[in-house]
Design a protein around this motif. Structure first.
Motif, PDB file in Angstrom:
ATOM      1  N   ASN A 308       0.841  -1.196   0.000  1.00  0.00           N
ATOM      2  CA  ASN A 308       0.000   0.000   0.000  1.00  0.00           C
ATOM      3  C   ASN A 308       0.878   1.249   0.000  1.00  0.00           C
ATOM      4  O   ASN A 308       1.674   1.453   0.916  1.00  0.00           O
ATOM      5  N   ASN A 309       0.742   2.052  -1.025  1.00  0.00           N
ATOM      6  CA  ASN A 309       1.569   3.249  -1.178  1.00  0.00           C
ATOM      7  C   ASN A 309       0.955   4.438  -0.447  1.00  0.00           C
ATOM      8  O   ASN A 309      -0.249   4.469  -0.164  1.00  0.00           O
ATOM      9  N   ALA A 310       1.795   5.431  -0.143  1.00  0.00           N
ATOM     10  CA  ALA A 310       1.366   6.616   0.608  1.00  0.00           C
ATOM     11  C   ALA A 310       0.320   7.434  -0.147  1.00  0.00           C
ATOM     12  O   ALA A 310      -0.503   8.123   0.464  1.00  0.00           O
ATOM     13  N   ASN A 311       0.329   7.351  -1.475  1.00  0.00           N
ATOM     14  CA  ASN A 311      -0.615   8.133  -2.273  1.00  0.00           C
ATOM     15  C   ASN A 311      -1.957   7.427  -2.466  1.00  0.00           C
ATOM     16  O   ASN A 311      -2.815   7.870  -3.231  1.00  0.00           O
ATOM     17  N   GLY A 312      -2.146   6.289  -1.775  1.00  0.00           N
ATOM     18  CA  GLY A 312      -3.419   5.575  -1.842  1.00  0.00           C
ATOM     19  C   GLY A 312      -3.480   4.482  -2.889  1.00  0.00           C
ATOM     20  O   GLY A 312      -4.463   3.733  -2.938  1.00  0.00           O
ATOM     21  N   THR A 313      -2.449   4.370  -3.721  1.00  0.00           N
ATOM     22  CA  THR A 313      -2.421   3.305  -4.720  1.00  0.00           C
ATOM     23  C   THR A 313      -1.778   2.053  -4.124  1.00  0.00           C
ATOM     24  O   THR A 313      -1.257   2.067  -3.012  1.00  0.00           O
ATOM     25  N   THR A 314      -1.843   0.993  -4.880  1.00  0.00           N
ATOM     26  CA  THR A 314      -1.272  -0.280  -4.444  1.00  0.00           C
ATOM     27  C   THR A 314      -0.295  -0.785  -5.489  1.00  0.00           C
ATOM     28  O   THR A 314      -0.565  -0.699  -6.697  1.00  0.00           O
ATOM     29  N   SER A 315       0.826  -1.307  -5.038  1.00  0.00           N
ATOM     30  CA  SER A 315       1.800  -1.919  -5.936  1.00  0.00           C
ATOM     31  C   SER A 315       1.834  -3.420  -5.691  1.00  0.00           C
ATOM     32  O   SER A 315       1.721  -3.879  -4.547  1.00  0.00           O
ATOM     33  N   LEU A 316       1.953  -4.168  -6.753  1.00  0.00           N
ATOM     34  CA  LEU A 316       2.089  -5.609  -6.655  1.00  0.00           C
ATOM     35  C   LEU A 316       3.537  -5.961  -6.958  1.00  0.00           C
ATOM     36  O   LEU A 316       4.041  -5.676  -8.048  1.00  0.00           O
ATOM     37  N   VAL A 317       4.227  -6.559  -5.998  1.00  0.00           N
ATOM     38  CA  VAL A 317       5.642  -6.901  -6.145  1.00  0.00           C
ATOM     39  C   VAL A 317       5.770  -8.411  -6.304  1.00  0.00           C
ATOM     40  O   VAL A 317       5.330  -9.184  -5.436  1.00  0.00           O
ATOM     41  N   ILE A 318       6.338  -8.815  -7.414  1.00  0.00           N
ATOM     42  CA  ILE A 318       6.603 -10.236  -7.675  1.00  0.00           C
ATOM     43  C   ILE A 318       8.108 -10.441  -7.545  1.00  0.00           C
ATOM     44  O   ILE A 318       8.896  -9.805  -8.253  1.00  0.00           O
ATOM     45  N   LYS A 319       8.514 -11.335  -6.648  1.00  0.00           N
ATOM     46  CA  LYS A 319       9.920 -11.429  -6.261  1.00  0.00           C
ATOM     47  C   LYS A 319      10.567 -12.739  -6.732  1.00  0.00           C
ATOM     48  O   LYS A 319       9.887 -13.723  -7.027  1.00  0.00           O
ATOM     49  N   ASP A 320      11.897 -12.710  -6.744  1.00  0.00           N
ATOM     50  CA  ASP A 320      12.712 -13.920  -6.980  1.00  0.00           C
ATOM     51  C   ASP A 320      12.345 -14.651  -8.263  1.00  0.00           C
ATOM     52  O   ASP A 320      12.186 -15.885  -8.281  1.00  0.00           O
ATOM     53  N   ILE A 321      12.206 -13.926  -9.347  1.00  0.00           N
ATOM     54  CA  ILE A 321      11.900 -14.552 -10.639  1.00  0.00           C
ATOM     55  C   ILE A 321      13.198 -15.034 -11.276  1.00  0.00           C
ATOM     56  O   ILE A 321      14.124 -14.260 -11.484  1.00  0.00           O
ATOM     57  N   GLU A 322      13.263 -16.311 -11.585  1.00  0.00           N
ATOM     58  CA  GLU A 322      14.461 -16.855 -12.218  1.00  0.00           C
ATOM     59  C   GLU A 322      14.296 -16.973 -13.728  1.00  0.00           C
ATOM     60  O   GLU A 322      15.225 -16.703 -14.484  1.00  0.00           O
ATOM     61  N   THR A 323      13.124 -17.400 -14.186  1.00  0.00           N
ATOM     62  CA  THR A 323      12.890 -17.524 -15.621  1.00  0.00           C
ATOM     63  C   THR A 323      11.505 -16.994 -15.953  1.00  0.00           C
ATOM     64  O   THR A 323      10.602 -17.001 -15.115  1.00  0.00           O
ATOM     65  N   ILE A 324      11.331 -16.529 -17.184  1.00  0.00           N
ATOM     66  CA  ILE A 324      10.041 -16.047 -17.678  1.00  0.00           C
ATOM     67  C   ILE A 324       9.745 -16.765 -18.984  1.00  0.00           C
ATOM     68  O   ILE A 324      10.580 -16.781 -19.895  1.00  0.00           O
ATOM     69  N   LEU A 325       8.570 -17.368 -19.068  1.00  0.00           N
ATOM     70  CA  LEU A 325       8.158 -18.056 -20.285  1.00  0.00           C
ATOM     71  C   LEU A 325       7.006 -17.305 -20.929  1.00  0.00           C
ATOM     72  O   LEU A 325       6.000 -17.024 -20.293  1.00  0.00           O
ATOM     73  N   ASN A 326       7.173 -16.935 -22.188  1.00  0.00           N
ATOM     74  CA  ASN A 326       6.100 -16.283 -22.941  1.00  0.00           C
ATOM     75  C   ASN A 326       5.135 -17.354 -23.438  1.00  0.00           C
ATOM     76  O   ASN A 326       5.523 -18.230 -24.207  1.00  0.00           O
ATOM     77  N   LYS A 327       3.872 -17.299 -22.994  1.00  0.00           N
ATOM     78  CA  LYS A 327       2.903 -18.329 -23.326  1.00  0.00           C
ATOM     79  C   LYS A 327       2.421 -18.251 -24.766  1.00  0.00           C
ATOM     80  O   LYS A 327       1.680 -19.134 -25.220  1.00  0.00           O
TER      81      LYS A 327
END
Length: 330
Positions: A308-327
């Motif tokens: 939850n950010n100070a300006n009232g918005t929300t951030s989604l944090v995705i952590k520890d990504i090792e690989t990304i597959l394009n579907k």
């Protein structure tokens, strides 16, 4: 499953015709047997309502009639009279059968709604063969399709599984299959109970505004998913998990749920189906981004976190990504 008897009556309200079969279908026909068995399996794994037939009810009296063609014709006639008066209810055939299953003997009624489908036809015009398209208005559902209305009754225990949808009749949405045709009042389905829990969580969240709605609903889904292993959903346990930091909200939720569901735990049949349904958290952001997060990952703050950010918005944090597959390539 062993099919003992099966009969099909035509309820074509489009033409105003009830064509009752005078004889039974051959249960030795492999196609008939496989079709019925696959439909039964689909029904048991659908969003069914359950209940027990009380003694001397309409359906129990009908089932006790050993003259199968006569009994099923009476059922078909009653159903035809009901659906013929409503443009909102589809025409279809009524499939009736008796069978032996691992759980005991059953009597089944399945309304097979018509679907228009195109097929080819061959005709000769001026000595030339011409292939044409023809629209068949009375195609029955495939064995792999879901049916809208059906009931399977264990004739030893009188326990039944009911599948139905509400239709608009005289300006009101009515569960005509159970109320008007079968004259039974089924227990509230698991799907309906879960909807009550969701709506109650949402209304309490809106009142107290102590947590974003997406978080309380996600916690609710997580709590339901965890409860499935025990085979029942306890609304009080959900209250503890969702509103643990807000006593007033928790008390209000418990009061509302008690009024709607009582204090009993909600039994879960077909646990595997609901585990599959609730094992993934799904979010849609105002930017148009849609995200699906496996439950085990969602519950791990080292992998996923809403900030939850100070300006009232929300951030989604995705952590520890090792690989990304394009579907796109899948």
């Amino acid at each position: 499953m062993i099919i003992q008897q099966a009969i099909l009556h035509i309820l074509d309200t489009n033409t105003g015709n009830l064509i009752a079969s005078q004889g039974e279908m051959s249960v030795e026909n492999v196609g008939v047997h496989d079709y019925i068995e696959k439909l039964v399996n689909k029904i048991y794994h659908g969003d069914v309502k359950t209940g027990t037939l009380a003694s001397e009810t309409y359906l129990q009296r009908m089932i006790s009639n050993q003259n199968f063609p006569e009994m099923t014709t009476q059922l078909a006639t009653k159903l035809f009279d009901i659906i013929a008066g409503s443009d909102a209810i589809q025409s279809g055939d009524l499939l009736s059968f008796r069978a032996i299953t691992d759980d005991g003997p059953i009597f089944g009624l399945i309304k097979l709604n018509y679907s228009p489908r195109y097929a080819h036809t061959v005709a000769y015009v001026a000595d030339q063969m011409v292939n044409n398209l023809v629209l068949n208005q009375t195609v029955l559902p495939a064995a792999t399709q879901n049916v809208d209305e059906a009931i399977l009754v264990n004739t030893e225990t009188n326990r039944y599984h009911l599948l139905e949808k509400k239709h608009l009749i005289d300006g009101q949405r009515v569960a005509y299959f159970s109320e008007k045709f079968l004259n039974i009042i089924p227990e509230v389905s698991l799907k309906e109970n879960i909807q009550v829990i969701k709506r109650t969580v949402k209304s309490v969240t809106e009142k107290y505004d102590s947590m974003p709605e997406h978080e309380t609903l996600a916690l609710t889904q997580s709590a339901i998913y965890d409860a499935l292993e025990a085979g029942s959903i306890d609304a009080d346990v959900i209250a503890e998990k969702v509103f643990s930091d807000n006593t007033s909200a928790k008390v209000l939720y418990q009061e509302k749920i008690a009024d709607k569901l009582g204090h009993k735990a909600i039994a879960v049949e077909n646990v595997a189906k609901y585990e599959k349904k609730y094992r993934v958290q799904k979010f849609k952001l105002d930017s148009g981004i849609e995200i699906s997060i496996p439950m085990a990952i969602y519950q791990d703050r080292t992998k996923v976190e809403f900030v939850n950010n100070a300006n009232g918005t929300t951030s989604l944090v995705i952590k520890d990504i090792e690989t990304i597959l394009n579907k796109f390539t899948s």
